[in-house]
Scaffold this motif. Sequence first.
Motif, PDB file in Angstrom:
ATOM      1  N   PHE A  76     -40.301 -14.417  50.536  1.00  0.00           N
ATOM      2  CA  PHE A  76     -41.645 -13.874  50.415  1.00  0.00           C
ATOM      3  C   PHE A  76     -42.024 -13.175  51.715  1.00  0.00           C
ATOM      4  O   PHE A  76     -41.870 -13.735  52.803  1.00  0.00           O
ATOM      5  N   VAL A  77     -42.507 -11.968  51.604  1.00  0.00           N
ATOM      6  CA  VAL A  77     -42.964 -11.188  52.749  1.00  0.00           C
ATOM      7  C   VAL A  77     -44.475 -11.057  52.650  1.00  0.00           C
ATOM      8  O   VAL A  77     -45.001 -10.623  51.614  1.00  0.00           O
ATOM      9  N   ALA A  78     -45.177 -11.424  53.725  1.00  0.00           N
ATOM     10  CA  ALA A  78     -46.633 -11.499  53.668  1.00  0.00           C
ATOM     11  C   ALA A  78     -47.318 -10.146  53.807  1.00  0.00           C
ATOM     12  O   ALA A  78     -48.386  -9.924  53.241  1.00  0.00           O
ATOM     13  N   ASN A  79     -46.731  -9.218  54.548  1.00  0.00           N
ATOM     14  CA  ASN A  79     -47.427  -7.967  54.837  1.00  0.00           C
ATOM     15  C   ASN A  79     -46.487  -6.762  54.787  1.00  0.00           C
ATOM     16  O   ASN A  79     -45.619  -6.639  55.659  1.00  0.00           O
ATOM     17  N   PRO A  80     -46.638  -5.898  53.784  1.00  0.00           N
ATOM     18  CA  PRO A  80     -47.499  -6.079  52.608  1.00  0.00           C
ATOM     19  C   PRO A  80     -46.923  -7.158  51.706  1.00  0.00           C
ATOM     20  O   PRO A  80     -45.706  -7.385  51.702  1.00  0.00           O
ATOM     21  N   PRO A  81     -47.767  -7.838  50.932  1.00  0.00           N
ATOM     22  CA  PRO A  81     -47.272  -8.989  50.164  1.00  0.00           C
ATOM     23  C   PRO A  81     -46.277  -8.580  49.083  1.00  0.00           C
ATOM     24  O   PRO A  81     -46.567  -7.712  48.252  1.00  0.00           O
ATOM     25  N   ARG A  82     -45.117  -9.188  49.109  1.00  0.00           N
ATOM     26  CA  ARG A  82     -44.113  -8.929  48.073  1.00  0.00           C
ATOM     27  C   ARG A  82     -43.132 -10.092  48.039  1.00  0.00           C
ATOM     28  O   ARG A  82     -42.932 -10.798  49.030  1.00  0.00           O
ATOM     29  N   LEU A  83     -42.546 -10.288  46.875  1.00  0.00           N
ATOM     30  CA  LEU A  83     -41.582 -11.352  46.667  1.00  0.00           C
ATOM     31  C   LEU A  83     -40.268 -10.732  46.244  1.00  0.00           C
ATOM     32  O   LEU A  83     -40.214  -9.959  45.277  1.00  0.00           O
ATOM     33  N   ALA A  84     -39.193 -11.038  46.981  1.00  0.00           N
ATOM     34  CA  ALA A  84     -37.852 -10.562  46.641  1.00  0.00           C
ATOM     35  C   ALA A  84     -37.042 -11.732  46.119  1.00  0.00           C
ATOM     36  O   ALA A  84     -36.962 -12.786  46.757  1.00  0.00           O
ATOM     37  N   MET A 124     -41.092  -7.860  43.646  1.00  0.00           N
ATOM     38  CA  MET A 124     -42.436  -7.750  43.075  1.00  0.00           C
ATOM     39  C   MET A 124     -43.418  -7.383  44.170  1.00  0.00           C
ATOM     40  O   MET A 124     -43.595  -8.132  45.141  1.00  0.00           O
ATOM     41  N   ASP A 125     -44.032  -6.232  44.016  1.00  0.00           N
ATOM     42  CA  ASP A 125     -45.097  -5.806  44.933  1.00  0.00           C
ATOM     43  C   ASP A 125     -46.402  -6.420  44.450  1.00  0.00           C
ATOM     44  O   ASP A 125     -46.763  -6.290  43.270  1.00  0.00           O
ATOM     45  N   LEU A 126     -47.114  -7.068  45.352  1.00  0.00           N
ATOM     46  CA  LEU A 126     -48.271  -7.880  44.974  1.00  0.00           C
ATOM     47  C   LEU A 126     -49.574  -7.262  45.465  1.00  0.00           C
ATOM     48  O   LEU A 126     -49.600  -6.552  46.474  1.00  0.00           O
ATOM     49  N   LYS A 127     -50.639  -7.561  44.768  1.00  0.00           N
ATOM     50  CA  LYS A 127     -51.938  -6.980  45.080  1.00  0.00           C
ATOM     51  C   LYS A 127     -52.734  -7.783  46.099  1.00  0.00           C
ATOM     52  O   LYS A 127     -53.751  -7.297  46.610  1.00  0.00           O
ATOM     53  N   GLN A 128     -52.295  -8.995  46.382  1.00  0.00           N
ATOM     54  CA  GLN A 128     -53.019  -9.853  47.318  1.00  0.00           C
ATOM     55  C   GLN A 128     -52.056 -10.919  47.832  1.00  0.00           C
ATOM     56  O   GLN A 128     -50.975 -11.092  47.269  1.00  0.00           O
TER      57      GLN A 128
END
Length: 454
Positions: A55-63, A106-110
């Motif tokens: 998980f990457v916090a900035n920008p939020p995304r999950l690989a 997954m690119d996340l909105k928050q």
Amino acid sequence: MKRRHLIQSGSLVLLLGTQEIARGATILAVRVWPAHDYSRVTIESDVALATTQKFVANPPRLAVDIEGIELNSELRELVAKVKGDDPNIAGIRVGQFAPGVVRLVMDLKQPMAPQVFTLTPVASYRHRLVLDLYPAHPVDPLEALIAERLQENRVANAAQEAASRAVGQSSSAPTIDPLGDLMVRQAQKAVSPAAPMPLAAASSAKKPEESPRTDRLIIIALDPGHGGEDPGATGPGGTREKDVVLSIAHRLRDRINTTTLKGNPMRAYLTRDADFFVPLQVRVQKARRVQADLFVSLHADAFFTPQARGASVFALSQGAASSNAARWMADKENKADAIGGLNVKVKDVQLQHALLDMSTTAQIKDSMQLGGAMLGEIGKLGALHKPRVEQAGFAVLKAPDIPSVLVETAFISNPDEEIKLRSEVYQEQLADALMRGIERYFSKNPPLARNRTT
């Protein structure tokens, strides 16, 4: 020598076979379930999938790297399954990261708190890889109710002011009481979030002769059964239980939200307001978090034969079920977590199970009265399956401080009743009956008269 060669060859074949199985997984389906509570992505396959994630916090995304598969059309479908109104997922990208490894981003909105886990086969499902995306800062449901009610008050007060100006008068009437002791209950919850709030009004300005009034929102938790990965029962015509009960819940919500009980506005809170899965214990937890005065779980019954018919109402039993049918029904409904896809590794599962074992005699007594009032009204619409409130160990009814009932609206497995359940007319009639049952219960059990356990 020949035998040794065959054994070695056999070992090699077995090793290769294992690798081929690992790399030969077939993706059967992909699904995306968006909701404000959380968004879920499900990848169903014929064998269990191994993953690693970051998980990457900035920008939020999950690989997520999925091992043992090649990129195929089913996985590519995930890209199009994410809709623009998904509250949490901005988009999904998939690609062949390495031989036998597909990377899903997954690119996340928050900011999110993701949970990735697998589920073993159950019911009609094979192996499932589940990616749950929970907002890192979820909206407090009680605060949301407060904001909703305040907005309604602003609109009503503005309309009142406009009407007064139109006739050239200044309004001397007091503005609508925004929330009464709900604000006090919210402040108390902030100090002790797990403890139920008292039902009595907290205003020191009230006179003793005014004690029957509660001066607060009366909150009814509506629990549409099943949802998301768990469709519930399916009728012979293809009607899904999860869809029918959500529609009925929406109609009942509209009635509750426009009802005032002795000057106190009522407000409905839905444990799910869209098609997504909610674990049984979370449904109870949600109702307690908004300090609900009642909990009504809505379902549509099913049986092995199409002849079974009629509505039923159930309450919790501390001991044995009131009948074999009630015990069978409770066992069936309690399997919803396995079908819907519960992450059993969540840390507070044991704590919540302990909480749900705190059922009280007082709660069951109130639940039986609520169930009786509802059963009496539902019986005016048609045949009842049982003429009395049944009892069994339903997990979803185990709030220790909230009168709770489970309503089986009709048998969706009965072709005639399936048609009724799909009918807007019947759904409206059923919502009216349930509303009358709630009002009948409160006429004899005003909220102020009940005490809660802490």
